[in-house]
Scaffold this active site. Structure first.
Site, short mmCIF file in Angstrom:
data_model
loop_
_atom_site.label_atom_id
_atom_site.label_comp_id
_atom_site.label_asym_id
_atom_site.label_seq_id
_atom_site.Cartn_x
_atom_site.Cartn_y
_atom_site.Cartn_z
N ILE A 140 -3.13 -10.77 -8.98
CA ILE A 140 -4.52 -11.19 -9.09
C ILE A 140 -5.04 -11.35 -7.66
CG2 ILE A 140 -4.32 -12.28 -11.36
CD1 ILE A 140 -4.08 -14.97 -10.05
N ASP A 141 -6.34 -11.24 -7.51
CA ASP A 141 -6.94 -11.19 -6.18
C ASP A 141 -6.76 -12.50 -5.42
OD1 ASP A 141 -7.83 -8.62 -6.76
OD2 ASP A 141 -9.74 -9.36 -7.58
N GLN A 142 -6.95 -12.43 -4.12
CA GLN A 142 -6.75 -13.58 -3.24
C GLN A 142 -7.54 -14.80 -3.70
OE1 GLN A 142 -7.73 -12.78 0.85
NE2 GLN A 142 -7.49 -14.89 1.52
N ARG A 172 -14.25 -7.83 -12.04
CA ARG A 172 -15.31 -7.89 -11.03
C ARG A 172 -16.14 -6.62 -11.01
NH1 ARG A 172 -11.91 -9.15 -5.80
NH2 ARG A 172 -14.00 -9.19 -4.84
#
Length: 321
Positions: free
Chosen positions: A148-150, A253
């Site tokens: 999962i993204d930062q 997103r």
């Protein structure tokens, strides 16, 4: 200092003579049934030139085999490479000999890269697990089967051995993993639920970003997101849940931006930070539910992460606005 494994070019050679029962079979499927590696990793090795048929290199995973073909497949062996484990606190939701479930906070990168060589989830896992992580994904991603993204918070499953990794990777490949996210998106959705079905690939103008495509093109993959509105917030924002049928880079997103409802705080894909949220760090996106078949027990397991405080604060501010 712990040691994790990197693939180097001292290969293990697999040799097969194709019989009539395998005539017409795809190369990657044939190998996937005979080599204990994930199909995605097999495809990566094929693309890298690690397969040959009748002494001729083959780089297409979909190459069809013929009776009598001599297939050689080279699998790189692990090479020891020093990587620094770091005593970074982890929110461990569940752990056994095969997997560990971690609730990732904001601003933590999952694995090292040029921009983030340390202080990542991998560094923390190396310390916590004493190096007991799967080596399939090589030097920078031991145990990492998905990301999962930062600045996305929430649940990840990490694998402690190659058997568990192969099993979980196959479940991800078949889209049988349960993944539900919560997000706050901009502008009021007119429909309370819907499905976004596009192809996603690299943005041809900005290669650091992903974008949607109407049809399948070179390098794109089909992406399907199901969403439903949990709450309308002042006719300007929506609290939504997204269920992923596929798992592409930046999928939620990109998809929410595609339908003109970007995730609040996502300045990469258009979710600006209006006045009250000018200090919001990254997108308002949380991986809240994760479910899968356990690789050893074959029992379905599901985990839930409560909304983090930053997300709760955003909701409270919008409800009281």
């Amino acid at each position: 200092m712990q040691q994790i494994r990197k693939m180097k070019m001292n290969e293990n050679n697999y040799k097969f003579t194709i019989d009539s029962a395998s005539d017409g079979l795809r190369l990657d499927i044939f190998l996937g049934e005979r080599v204990d590696l994930t199909r995605s990793y097999i495809q990566k090795l094929i693309k890298s030139g690690n397969a040959s048929i009748n002494s001729k290199p083959v780089k297409k995973a979909g190459e069809r085999l013929k009776t009598g073909d001599l297939l050689v497949f080279d699998v790189p062996e692990p090479e020891e490479l020093s990587v620094e484990p770091e005593n970074i606190p982890l929110d461990v939701v569940y752990e056994d000999d095969d997997v560990i479930i971690v609730d990732k906070p904001k601003n933590m990168v999952v694995h090292p890269g040029p921009a983030h060589p340390d202080h990542t989830l991998v560094n923390a896992l190396l310390y916590h697990c004493a190096g007991n992580l799967s080596g399939i994904n090589g030097v920078l991603r031991p145990g990492i089967v998905h990301r999962i993204d930062q600045n996305t918070t929430g649940l990840l499953v990490v694998c402690k051995n190659d058997k568990a990794h192969s099993n979980l990777a196959e479940q991800f490949s078949k889209h049988t993993i349960t993944r539900r996210y919560q997000a706050v998106v901009c502008d009021n959705l007119t429909e309370d639920e819907g499905t976004i079905d596009t192809y996603i690939g690299r943005n041809p103008v900005d290669r650091k970003k992903m974008t949607t495509f109407k049809t399948e093109e070179n390098g794109t993959k089909r992406a399907i997101t199901h969403y439903k509105v949990l709450d309308h917030l002042n006719n300007s924002y929506n609290h939504i849940e997204c269920r992923l049928e596929t798992g592409r880079t930046h999928q939620i997103r990109v998809h929410m931006s595609h339908i003109h409802h970007p995730v609040l705080g996502d300045d990469v894909y258009g979710g600006a930070r209006p006045g009250p949220f000018k200090n919001l760090e990254g997108q308002t996106l949380h991986a809240g539910i994760l479910g899968f078949i356990h690789p050893s027990t074959n029992q379905y397991m599901e985990f839930k992460s409560e909304l983090p405080q930053y997300f709760v604060s955003v909701l409270e501010r919008l409800k009281n606005k």
